[in-house]
Scaffold this motif. Sequence first.
Motif, mmCIF file in Angstrom:
data_model
loop_
_atom_site.group_PDB
_atom_site.id
_atom_site.type_symbol
_atom_site.label_atom_id
_atom_site.label_comp_id
_atom_site.label_asym_id
_atom_site.label_seq_id
_atom_site.Cartn_x
_atom_site.Cartn_y
_atom_site.Cartn_z
ATOM 1 N N ARG A 151 36.255 67.316 78.743
ATOM 2 C CA ARG A 151 35.322 66.510 79.459
ATOM 3 C C ARG A 151 35.287 65.071 78.629
ATOM 4 O O ARG A 151 35.179 63.954 79.229
ATOM 5 N N PHE A 152 35.523 65.007 77.335
ATOM 6 C CA PHE A 152 35.241 63.825 76.630
ATOM 7 C C PHE A 152 36.381 62.989 76.767
ATOM 8 O O PHE A 152 36.457 61.875 76.879
ATOM 9 N N ALA A 153 37.839 63.660 76.729
ATOM 10 C CA ALA A 153 38.813 62.769 77.180
ATOM 11 C C ALA A 153 38.775 62.159 78.487
ATOM 12 O O ALA A 153 39.138 61.055 78.363
ATOM 13 N N ASN A 154 38.094 62.798 79.451
ATOM 14 C CA ASN A 154 37.814 62.148 80.763
ATOM 15 C C ASN A 154 36.816 61.054 80.648
ATOM 16 O O ASN A 154 36.871 59.962 81.402
ATOM 17 N N VAL A 155 35.904 61.255 79.965
ATOM 18 C CA VAL A 155 34.782 60.212 79.715
ATOM 19 C C VAL A 155 35.606 59.078 79.016
ATOM 20 O O VAL A 155 35.381 58.010 79.603
ATOM 21 N N LEU A 156 36.478 59.059 78.029
ATOM 22 C CA LEU A 156 37.020 57.953 77.816
ATOM 23 C C LEU A 156 37.939 57.260 78.937
ATOM 24 O O LEU A 156 37.936 56.172 78.852
ATOM 25 N N ARG A 157 38.578 58.252 79.420
ATOM 26 C CA ARG A 157 39.452 57.361 80.621
ATOM 27 C C ARG A 157 38.546 56.713 81.428
ATOM 28 O O ARG A 157 39.075 55.716 82.115
ATOM 29 N N ILE A 182 39.329 53.406 78.183
ATOM 30 C CA ILE A 182 39.800 53.693 76.858
ATOM 31 C C ILE A 182 41.037 54.600 76.995
ATOM 32 O O ILE A 182 40.983 55.726 77.264
ATOM 33 N N GLY A 183 42.166 54.169 76.465
ATOM 34 C CA GLY A 183 43.327 54.833 76.405
ATOM 35 C C GLY A 183 44.234 54.982 75.261
ATOM 36 O O GLY A 183 43.753 54.962 74.261
ATOM 37 N N HIS A 184 45.441 54.687 75.447
ATOM 38 C CA HIS A 184 46.441 55.038 74.378
ATOM 39 C C HIS A 184 46.355 54.001 73.294
ATOM 40 O O HIS A 184 46.222 52.914 73.705
ATOM 41 N N GLY A 185 45.836 54.552 71.968
ATOM 42 C CA GLY A 185 45.976 53.585 70.698
ATOM 43 C C GLY A 185 44.500 52.833 70.647
ATOM 44 O O GLY A 185 44.293 52.173 69.713
ATOM 45 N N ASP A 186 43.673 53.043 71.686
ATOM 46 C CA ASP A 186 42.253 52.239 71.602
ATOM 47 C C ASP A 186 41.450 53.072 70.426
ATOM 48 O O ASP A 186 41.659 54.189 70.302
ATOM 49 N N ARG A 187 40.546 52.382 69.770
ATOM 50 C CA ARG A 187 39.998 53.076 68.645
ATOM 51 C C ARG A 187 38.630 53.439 69.081
ATOM 52 O O ARG A 187 37.745 52.679 69.565
ATOM 53 N N VAL A 188 38.330 54.843 68.474
ATOM 54 C CA VAL A 188 37.032 55.469 68.582
ATOM 55 C C VAL A 188 36.542 55.794 67.398
ATOM 56 O O VAL A 188 37.262 56.575 66.620
ATOM 57 N N ASP A 240 38.956 47.443 64.416
ATOM 58 C CA ASP A 240 38.876 47.046 65.577
ATOM 59 C C ASP A 240 38.333 48.161 66.801
ATOM 60 O O ASP A 240 38.645 48.481 67.595
ATOM 61 N N ALA A 241 37.089 48.474 66.342
ATOM 62 C CA ALA A 241 36.357 49.508 67.034
ATOM 63 C C ALA A 241 36.144 49.127 68.442
ATOM 64 O O ALA A 241 35.623 48.194 68.812
ATOM 65 N N GLN A 242 36.407 50.229 69.652
ATOM 66 C CA GLN A 242 36.184 49.808 70.811
ATOM 67 C C GLN A 242 35.118 50.718 71.259
ATOM 68 O O GLN A 242 34.319 50.350 72.357
ATOM 69 N N VAL A 243 35.228 52.008 70.715
ATOM 70 C CA VAL A 243 33.882 52.958 71.144
ATOM 71 C C VAL A 243 33.439 53.471 69.893
ATOM 72 O O VAL A 243 34.106 53.792 68.821
ATOM 73 N N LEU A 244 31.958 53.470 69.952
ATOM 74 C CA LEU A 244 31.182 54.191 68.684
ATOM 75 C C LEU A 244 30.342 55.301 69.387
ATOM 76 O O LEU A 244 29.802 55.061 70.361
ATOM 77 N N VAL A 245 30.664 56.490 68.496
ATOM 78 C CA VAL A 245 29.825 57.715 69.054
ATOM 79 C C VAL A 245 28.922 57.978 68.044
ATOM 80 O O VAL A 245 29.437 58.158 66.905
ATOM 81 N N THR A 246 27.643 57.955 67.939
ATOM 82 C CA THR A 246 26.626 58.076 66.993
ATOM 83 C C THR A 246 25.320 58.378 67.514
ATOM 84 O O THR A 246 25.209 58.692 68.677
ATOM 85 N N THR A 247 24.146 58.491 66.850
ATOM 86 C CA THR A 247 22.783 59.045 67.116
ATOM 87 C C THR A 247 22.023 57.626 67.481
ATOM 88 O O THR A 247 22.276 56.759 66.845
#
Length: 610
Positions: free
Chosen positions: A90-96, A100-106, A150-157
Motif C-alpha cells: 500500500r505504501f509503495a502505491n502511495v508513493l507512486r 515518487i519513484g526510483h531513487g527519490d528520497r523518502v 534532497d528530501a522529497q517526502v517526509l513521514v512524521t507525526t
Amino acid sequence: MRWETIRKDALPRVAPNLLDYGKECAAFSWPEARARLQGLPGERGLNIAHEAVDRHAASAHATAVALRCVGRDDSVTSVTYGELARTTARFANVLRGLGIGHGDRVMTLLGRCPELYTVVLGTLKNTSVLCPLFSAFGPDPVLQRMTLGDAQVLVTTAELYRRKVAGQRGRLATLSHVLIVGEGADDLPGTESLSALMADAADSFTIPPTSPHDMALLHFTSGTTGIPKGAVHVHEAAVAHYMTALYALDLHPDDVFWCTADPGWVTGMSYGIIAPLMHGVTVVVDEGDYDARRWYRILAEQRVSVWYTAPTALRMLMRTTPRTGPYDLPRSFDLSALRFIASVGEPLNPEAVVWGREVLGLPVHDNWWQTETGAIMIANFAACDIRPGSMGRPLPGVEAAVLRRGEDGRAEVVAGHVTILETPGVEGELALRPGWPSMFRGYLHDEPRSAAAFADGWYLTGDVVRRDADGWYWFVGRADDVIKSAGHLVGPFEVESVLMEHPAVAESGVIGRPDPVAGNIVKAFITLRPGFDATAAMRQELLAFARRRLGPAVAPREIAFDQHLPHTRSGKVMRRLLRARELGLPEGDISTLEDPTPEDASTARTEQPA
C-alpha cells in the motif's frame, strides 16, 4: 585489571550458526553468500524489501509473526509477514500515486511505531531511497540533513512536524510531500494524512527491476569538521545484513529478537528492521522509553531469545543491580527464553560482559561496525571464547588490518601506500579491505571526503585499535574527535556551530568527557563576548539554547567558560588539548599552539556549578 577469558567449553542450548571460526573463514565467499538470497522473481535483480518481507509472505511463513509491537500502554499488537507485505505494498502505491519513484528520497522522522516499518519497506519496494532521521534531533540537525539529502517526502507525526520542521519548511526546496502518521494533518497546512492515503491504495505491488547497485539507504553520520556526511548504501547490502545476523547475532528462524537501537540510526535500521526480517524471525518493537523494569518485563513476557542492545543501556541496568546480595530486579522476571546477548555502539567495558554472565546468566557479546560499513565487521561469536573488553575477531569475508599512524593520528600514507603493523599489541588505525556488500558507496554530494576515506586499497575507519597475538581486536579510541555518547555519534563541529549562533558566544570547543553510563557526554568550552558574564544563569541559558536547537541527544550536558581556548597558529581550536587538560593527560606536541600570556594561562577557565 586483566579479565579472564570466558571459555565456551560447552555449546549453547541452540547450536550456533558459526561453529568453527577458522574453517568458516577459510571456506567463505560473498558470491556463495549472495546465492542464499532469493532475488526478485524472473531474475529481475535484488531488492531488500523482497528479501525481508515478500519472499516470506509468498510461503508458508506468511502467517508467522513479523512484528510484535509493545505500546506505551503495554498493549501488544502483532503483524504477520503476510500483513506486512500488504501494508508495505500500500505504501509503495502511495508513493507512486504522489509521483515518487526510483531513487527519490523518502525521509522518516518517527519513533518505534508500526508505521515506521511499513514506510521503510514500502519505500524500498518502490526502489526509492530511505533516509531515517533521529526523532530526538532538534530543528537544525533535521533541516541540515533534509537539505543535504534532497528530501522529497517526509513521514512524521503532527507533533514532530510542528516542533521541528514547520518553521523551516520554506527552506526545504526539494520537499514536496509531508505525510502525517496519526491525527493532526487537517490542522497542518501543506501536510497529508498517511492513513487516508493508505486507505485508498491497493494492497498488491510488483517490485520493479532492482539492480543490486541501486541506492537504497542514506544514513547520515557526523564528522569532526564540516557538515554531516550522508553515507550511501545499496540493495546489495542485504547480503551482508543476512550473513552478519547469521554469524554475529546467531539468528535462527524461530527466534524472538529485540534490538533496542533507535530506528533513526543505522543500527536500528540494519538490525532493528532489515536483517531480522530477512531471517523470518519475530521482531519486538517497543514504543516506550527506557525503564529498567519495563525492559526486563519485555524480555520476559515477549520471550525474547536474542537481544541486541547498547553498552549505555547495559550500564544503566547494572546501576539498578546491587553489587552484593540477591539481584532482585532481574531475578524477579523469567528470562529463561534468552539465549544470546550482543552489544554495539561504543566500547563495551569488561565489567558489563561479566555482569551479564553473573546476573542474566549469559555473557554479553560485543561487536563493532560503523555507519559506513553498513553491517557488523568484527564480533564475538556464540560458539567462541570471549575476551572481556575485546571487540572480537573479523567476520568471515572481512579482512582487517592495523595501520601505522602519522603525526595527525590517522593512518600514515607515504607515496600512496600505508604500512600494516604485524606486531601484536601495537596501536594503529583499523582498516578494512573493501569488497563486502554493505560497504558504503561514498558520501552523497561529497567526493573529496569519499576519496579521503580510502588509501592503498583499504577503507580507513578512523578508529584506533590493537590486535593481540591470537587475532582479537581491542578498541583504543577515535583518531579524530567524533564523540560516541550513549550509542550516538556526535560531531563536535555541529555543536560548536550552533553554540556560536548565541549572541553571548564568541568561540567554542567541544569534546567528549568520559562518563560511566553514557560512555561519553558532550562538554563545551565557551569563550564569551564582551559584556556577558560567566554565571550559572548564563550557563543554563546556553544549555537550554543548545537543547532547543540540537535536541537532547546532541546538545552539550556540561559547559565550562574559558576566555582563552587553545588555538593552533592558524587559529583552529585544539580540541585535543582541551581533552588532555580536562582528563589530566599529557598534552603532547604543542609546537603548533599559539602562545598565551602567563596571565591568560592562569585565569583562563571558569567552571560553574549546575
